[in-house]
Design an enzyme around this catalytic site. Sequence first.
Site, PDB file in Angstrom:
ATOM      1  N   SER A  77      18.514  48.765   3.438  1.00  0.00           N
ATOM      2  CA  SER A  77      19.433  48.956   4.561  1.00  0.00           C
ATOM      3  C   SER A  77      20.488  50.018   4.322  1.00  0.00           C
ATOM      4  O   SER A  77      20.992  50.605   5.270  1.00  0.00           O
ATOM      5  CB  SER A  77      20.098  47.630   4.909  1.00  0.00           C
ATOM      6  OG  SER A  77      20.748  47.082   3.792  1.00  0.00           O
ATOM      7  N   HIS A 104      14.909  45.242   8.462  1.00  0.00           N
ATOM      8  CA  HIS A 104      15.127  46.559   9.080  1.00  0.00           C
ATOM      9  C   HIS A 104      13.807  47.243   9.424  1.00  0.00           C
ATOM     10  O   HIS A 104      13.805  48.431   9.763  1.00  0.00           O
ATOM     11  CB  HIS A 104      15.957  47.461   8.156  1.00  0.00           C
ATOM     12  CG  HIS A 104      17.390  47.045   8.082  1.00  0.00           C
ATOM     13  ND1 HIS A 104      18.336  47.436   9.001  1.00  0.00           N
ATOM     14  CD2 HIS A 104      18.024  46.231   7.215  1.00  0.00           C
ATOM     15  CE1 HIS A 104      19.503  46.899   8.698  1.00  0.00           C
ATOM     16  NE2 HIS A 104      19.338  46.158   7.607  1.00  0.00           N
ATOM     17  N   LYS A 159      18.376  41.728  14.668  1.00  0.00           N
ATOM     18  CA  LYS A 159      18.425  43.192  14.723  1.00  0.00           C
ATOM     19  C   LYS A 159      17.540  43.665  15.892  1.00  0.00           C
ATOM     20  O   LYS A 159      17.930  43.533  17.042  1.00  0.00           O
ATOM     21  CB  LYS A 159      18.029  43.793  13.375  1.00  0.00           C
ATOM     22  CG  LYS A 159      18.907  43.291  12.210  1.00  0.00           C
ATOM     23  CD  LYS A 159      18.685  44.044  10.938  1.00  0.00           C
ATOM     24  CE  LYS A 159      19.264  43.342   9.703  1.00  0.00           C
ATOM     25  NZ  LYS A 159      20.723  43.170   9.704  1.00  0.00           N
TER      26      LYS A 159
HETATM   27  C1  LIG Z   1      17.624  43.391   4.519  1.00  0.00           C
HETATM   28  C2  LIG Z   1      18.380  42.266   5.154  1.00  0.00           C
HETATM   29  N1  LIG Z   1      17.995  41.008   4.900  1.00  0.00           N
HETATM   30  C3  LIG Z   1      18.632  39.950   5.443  1.00  0.00           C
HETATM   31  C4  LIG Z   1      19.716  40.136   6.273  1.00  0.00           C
HETATM   32  C5  LIG Z   1      20.409  38.938   6.840  1.00  0.00           C
HETATM   33  O1  LIG Z   1      20.001  38.775   8.163  1.00  0.00           O
HETATM   34  P1  LIG Z   1      20.704  37.723   9.110  1.00  0.00           P
HETATM   35  O2  LIG Z   1      21.791  38.468   9.825  1.00  0.00           O
HETATM   36  O3  LIG Z   1      19.622  37.252  10.008  1.00  0.00           O
HETATM   37  O4  LIG Z   1      21.227  36.638   8.234  1.00  0.00           O
HETATM   38  C6  LIG Z   1      20.158  41.422   6.558  1.00  0.00           C
HETATM   39  C7  LIG Z   1      21.340  41.613   7.445  1.00  0.00           C
HETATM   40  O5  LIG Z   1      22.177  42.447   7.258  1.00  0.00           O
HETATM   41  C8  LIG Z   1      19.479  42.526   5.987  1.00  0.00           C
HETATM   42  O6  LIG Z   1      19.865  43.775   6.231  1.00  0.00           O
END
Ligand SMILES: Cc1ncc(COP(=O)(O)O)c(C=O)c1O
Length: 402
Positions: free
Chosen positions: A190, A218, A249
């Site tokens: 990310s 992502h 997202k």
């Molecule tokens: C790669 C990744 N995994 C997990 C998450 C966590 O997602 P959630 O907002 O559904 O808890 C994010 C959120 O920023 C993320 O970018």
Amino acid sequence: MTSRPTTLDSRLQSDLEAFKRDGVYKRLNYLASPQAARTVMEGRGEVIILSSNNYLGLSNAPDVVAAGRKALEDLGAGTASVRFICGTFAIHRELEQELARLVGTESSLSFVSCWNANEAVPGTLLGEEDLVLSDQLNHASIIDGIRLAKAITKCQTGVYKHADLADLDQKLAAAKDRRVKMVISDGVFSMEGAIAPLPGLKEVCRKHNAVLVLDDSHATGVLGTTGRGTAEHFGMLGEVDIITSTLGKALGGAAGGFVAGSAAVTDYLTQRARPQLFSNALPPTVAASSLAAVRQLQAHPELVTRLRENATYFRNGLSALGFKPLPGETPIIPVILGETAHAIRMSEMLLEQGVFVTGFGYPVVPQGQARVRCQVSAAHRREDLDEALSAFAQVGRRLGLI
Ligand SMILES: Cc1ncc(COP(=O)(O)O)c(C=O)c1O
């Protein structure tokens, strides 16, 4: 009535003052209209959003909103229970079947966040004789999930160098005695926008009989011709053992996450995952709006094409101005600036020009690699991107960056 500050309050207050002095204090920006290419920000008026994971522009799509509203009317506000007691609606099952189909697995199980899903996977599925290896740049939820797994299960844990297949190979070779070996990687990282080397990861995992877990938060709705994620991008649908992803997202942007894999994996998680057993299910409104978002994605693959074209246009536009965005193929376009205070200063100056881009510094990214991270969406029109580029040009010149 206010109570007297505790010793904890005093310590926190002094740390908060230090964050402000060091220029790393985060201020929340309150939005007064939905996530879209442009939104109304309290105190700022209309701004162009270049800082959202609303990759397909679905968070305010009429069908998505209508599905959430209908579920609210039909099923009420929430589940009022954890799933195995009385917190499951048919809409949860429908969503899970559709998500599994989307990412190419036998089954899936929803959670209230992908954070929870990432916490559930190693801590529930591994045991004392097992090993989990994590990419050095994995998301915080994977890191914390592994820390928790170590505390709960006493499994062995380790980190391999970012996307370094030779290092992974070596670390797996050194763990021959482990009963189950699990490797976890982000599908798209990310903070960099880089795509995990899935074919190589799969090959190394196969060689060592390791289970591969990919966090496609992502990548779902973003990568592959029809947005089915990292596996589709590499022509490897159905070849990843376990996929975790978010509904927060591209898939409507509300909240929620899921684990997709074999029926054995999701059934075991239903039986034993603590975030599943001791926390309420997704609100039906969110299950319904997320399901509508999946259907929008399936019906409109052109959204994924537009997202890709917008990302290329903006990345090329920044380069033409003299910035050096990190190269890549995803809609995450970081411009590295070095010091955290520089990144925060640049994002403030861009906001003054009506463009909302977040600056990230240590500890979210390594020391000295602070950045502003642009994220484009299929919802952006060329006028939005051109206006944002002209703000970058003005701010970049004022800061002497271009
Ligand atoms: C790669 C990744 N995994 C997990 C998450 C966590 O997602 P959630 O907002 O559904 O808890 C994010 C959120 O920023 C993320 O970018």
